[in-house]
Write a protein that holds these residues in place. Sequence first.
Motif, PDB file in Angstrom:
ATOM      1  N   ARG A  11       0.842  -1.200   0.000  1.00 20.94           N
ATOM      2  CA  ARG A  11       0.000   0.000   0.000  1.00 20.94           C
ATOM      3  C   ARG A  11       0.872   1.242   0.000  1.00 20.94           C
ATOM      4  NH1 ARG A  11      -4.561   2.812   1.072  1.00 20.94           N
ATOM      5  NH2 ARG A  11      -5.875   1.000   0.653  1.00 20.94           N
TER       6      ARG A  11
ATOM      7  N   PRO B 113       1.335   4.968   1.128  1.00 25.54           N
ATOM      8  CA  PRO B 113       0.746   5.847   2.151  1.00 25.54           C
ATOM      9  C   PRO B 113       0.131   7.101   1.533  1.00 25.54           C
ATOM     10  CG  PRO B 113       2.974   5.148   2.750  1.00 25.54           C
ATOM     11  CD  PRO B 113       2.781   4.771   1.319  1.00 25.54           C
ATOM     12  N   GLY B 114      -0.892   7.596   2.175  1.00 22.35           N
ATOM     13  CA  GLY B 114      -1.525   8.824   1.707  1.00 22.35           C
ATOM     14  C   GLY B 114      -3.025   8.688   1.650  1.00 22.35           C
TER      15      GLY B 114
ATOM     16  N   GLN C 223      -3.551   3.577  -5.617  1.00 23.36           N
ATOM     17  CA  GLN C 223      -2.898   2.357  -5.160  1.00 23.36           C
ATOM     18  C   GLN C 223      -2.529   1.468  -6.346  1.00 23.36           C
ATOM     19  OE1 GLN C 223      -1.934   1.803  -2.102  1.00 23.36           O
ATOM     20  NE2 GLN C 223      -2.874   3.724  -1.376  1.00 23.36           N
TER      21      GLN C 223
END
Length: 426
Positions: free
Chosen positions: A382, A384-385, A392
């Motif tokens: 994954r 981040p954010g 993704q």
Amino acid sequence: MSGLEELSREELIALAGALAGRVTALEQENGELRERVTRLERLISRNSGNSGMPSSGDDLPGKPQPKAKPAKPAKGGVKRRPGKQSGAPGTHLAWSDDPDERVEHFPAGTCGCGADLAGAVDLGVTARHQQIEVPLMTATRIQHDLHTVACRCGKVHAATRPQGVPAAPVSLGINLQAWCVYLMVAHAIPVHRCAELVASLTGAAPSAGFVHGMIARAAQAVEQTNLRIRTLLTLAYVVCCDETPIRVGAAKAKRYLLVACTDRYTWYMLGERTLASFKKFIIADLSGVIVHDRYQNYDSPELGERDHQLCAAHLLRDLEDCAETHPGAAWPRQIQTALRGLIHAANLAREQGKDGMDVGTKAMWINSFRHGVRIGLSEVRRIPGAAKTVTQPIGRVLLEVLRDREADVLRFAHDLRIPATNNQPA
């Protein structure tokens, strides 16, 4: 570069800085272009085999055809024969002891001795052959003459017009009207083509306007039946739902045909793929398990809470997309195999009249499913954010669904009353 030798050290440093900035900008622009090309290639690669795209879109220019499904392994080493397979229900032309019509055939002509066979002695039937045929279809014009009679008392009585016969001098019969509705609704034949087809088969020539008007008239005729079907669906233990894009109206506006069905009943609603349409749809009134394609509106809290079964057919297509995107990964095929194994075991248990599939078989495939999901999550990390700002990697969101909603993915494996897909006969 001419003139560089004349530049001072400070000017060369400034020029180098400017060039470095230009290179950085070009690299950023190149990265954006590369990302756009990747997105476009992905859009072009979508077909009915690796996405929810309908099979009718596979023939669009530039679209790659879905990959051929691998042949099933032969049982006992025997190659799979074409046609009906072992165990499949067969159909045949059965002999009837009560035919609708009998036609007697006798030899004609003369015998070698010169005698006319018309006077020969009948020795009985020595061979029988039955042929199933349909009569030549021609429209029959039926005239209804309504008589008026006078009683002895002097009172006059007029015959009433038969039900189904309108007041117009000439009209089309109920059977012909039913044909038009059947062709348009059940087989999606356009209005003008429907009129031409009826004219070719029967000789009757209904106008396109009349044929088109039959849709509204038929809808009004089945209005109460539709309400009863809707009520029965709300009481069903499990209901399959789907939404299909459709072009309607003179402007060919894009709408959605929302479908809710069981193996016995089907209910349709023309609307949008919006939450407002879904609120008008049957979803909020359902009391049983709902089988669907993971479209977000099915999970909206505004439509109430219930058990879900995520359509395995859609999951398998999404996993096919993952297999194509990550060609070196084993987890997409492992999860696909596990899902197919569970579906087969569930179907087999139903055919055998069992309440559940074999416990050991179910445990084996579920264990394989879970391991495949874990491997995929470890390989597709994954980013981040926030979800609105970060895209993704392909497969990550799907893997999280398979992990976090395992109960909704495998509900069919624990309860044979629930189908694995929303592709129910309707």
